[in-house]
Design a protein around this motif. Structure first.
Motif, PDB file in Angstrom:
ATOM      1  N   ALA A  43       2.414   4.527   1.885  1.00 56.79           N
ATOM      2  CA  ALA A  43       3.252   3.840   0.892  1.00 56.79           C
ATOM      3  C   ALA A  43       4.625   4.504   0.747  1.00 56.79           C
ATOM      4  O   ALA A  43       5.599   3.830   0.382  1.00 56.79           O
ATOM      5  N   THR A  47       8.684  -0.541   3.010  1.00 57.89           N
ATOM      6  CA  THR A  47       9.615  -1.294   2.173  1.00 57.89           C
ATOM      7  C   THR A  47       8.834  -1.852   0.981  1.00 57.89           C
ATOM      8  O   THR A  47       7.595  -1.904   1.019  1.00 57.89           O
ATOM      9  N   PRO A  48       9.517  -2.307  -0.057  1.00 59.68           N
ATOM     10  CA  PRO A  48       8.794  -2.890  -1.194  1.00 59.68           C
ATOM     11  C   PRO A  48       7.889  -4.066  -0.788  1.00 59.68           C
ATOM     12  O   PRO A  48       6.755  -4.157  -1.259  1.00 59.68           O
ATOM     13  N   ASP A  49       8.361  -4.943   0.087  1.00 59.57           N
ATOM     14  CA  ASP A  49       7.533  -6.067   0.529  1.00 59.57           C
ATOM     15  C   ASP A  49       6.285  -5.595   1.266  1.00 59.57           C
ATOM     16  O   ASP A  49       5.196  -6.140   1.093  1.00 59.57           O
ATOM     17  N   GLN A  50       6.437  -4.581   2.106  1.00 63.22           N
ATOM     18  CA  GLN A  50       5.293  -4.048   2.836  1.00 63.22           C
ATOM     19  C   GLN A  50       4.322  -3.362   1.878  1.00 63.22           C
ATOM     20  O   GLN A  50       3.104  -3.454   2.059  1.00 63.22           O
ATOM     21  N   SER A  51       4.860  -2.699   0.866  1.00 67.58           N
ATOM     22  CA  SER A  51       4.002  -2.040  -0.117  1.00 67.58           C
ATOM     23  C   SER A  51       3.134  -3.054  -0.852  1.00 67.58           C
ATOM     24  O   SER A  51       1.963  -2.796  -1.130  1.00 67.58           O
ATOM     25  N   VAL A  52       3.698  -4.220  -1.150  1.00 68.04           N
ATOM     26  CA  VAL A  52       2.924  -5.281  -1.805  1.00 68.04           C
ATOM     27  C   VAL A  52       1.788  -5.724  -0.893  1.00 68.04           C
ATOM     28  O   VAL A  52       0.650  -5.913  -1.346  1.00 68.04           O
ATOM     29  N   MET A  53       2.062  -5.881   0.400  1.00 67.43           N
ATOM     30  CA  MET A  53       1.017  -6.281   1.348  1.00 67.43           C
ATOM     31  C   MET A  53      -0.103  -5.241   1.389  1.00 67.43           C
ATOM     32  O   MET A  53      -1.290  -5.594   1.400  1.00 67.43           O
ATOM     33  N   TYR A  55      -0.886  -3.085  -0.985  1.00 67.60           N
ATOM     34  CA  TYR A  55      -1.582  -3.136  -2.269  1.00 67.60           C
ATOM     35  C   TYR A  55      -2.584  -4.291  -2.294  1.00 67.60           C
ATOM     36  O   TYR A  55      -3.732  -4.121  -2.714  1.00 67.60           O
ATOM     37  N   GLU A  56      -2.153  -5.457  -1.843  1.00 73.37           N
ATOM     38  CA  GLU A  56      -3.029  -6.632  -1.853  1.00 73.37           C
ATOM     39  C   GLU A  56      -4.241  -6.416  -0.950  1.00 73.37           C
ATOM     40  O   GLU A  56      -5.355  -6.815  -1.286  1.00 73.37           O
ATOM     41  N   GLN A  57      -4.040  -5.800   0.211  1.00 74.40           N
ATOM     42  CA  GLN A  57      -5.167  -5.514   1.102  1.00 74.40           C
ATOM     43  C   GLN A  57      -6.133  -4.543   0.437  1.00 74.40           C
ATOM     44  O   GLN A  57      -7.346  -4.745   0.469  1.00 74.40           O
ATOM     45  N   ARG A  59      -6.593  -4.075  -2.716  1.00 72.38           N
ATOM     46  CA  ARG A  59      -7.248  -4.799  -3.812  1.00 72.38           C
ATOM     47  C   ARG A  59      -8.394  -5.659  -3.284  1.00 72.38           C
ATOM     48  O   ARG A  59      -9.490  -5.671  -3.845  1.00 72.38           O
TER      49      ARG A  59
END
Length: 74
Positions: A43, A47-53, A55-57, A59
């Motif tokens: 992390a 990038t912020p967008d990659q971090s969201v991906m 996080y979602e995985q 989760r």
């Protein structure tokens, strides 16, 4: 540990390869503790967008396999 498992010879190569490592983690349907710890370090380089991906995985993995992740009261 992350560098060795990814096959990198120096820490300087890791930020350049963060996208590749992310892609491999996102392809995994079942994480264990090692993948979870690796994702914490990863992390730092995303990038912020990659971090969201990522996080979602994470989760999804926790919701699908809570006992494996040490969570027994979701």
């Amino acid at each position: 540990m992350l560098a060795v498992s990814a096959g990198f010879t120096s820490d300087a190569a890791i930020p350049k390869q963060a996208t590749l490592i992310l892609a491999r983690l996102l392809q995994m349907n079942h994480w264990r503790m090692l993948e979870t710890h690796a994702s914490e370090e990863l992390a730092n380089w995303l990038t912020p967008d990659q971090s969201v991906m990522l996080y979602e995985q994470g989760r999804r993995v926790i919701l699908n396999h809570p006992i494996t992740m040490g969570i027994d009261d979701i």
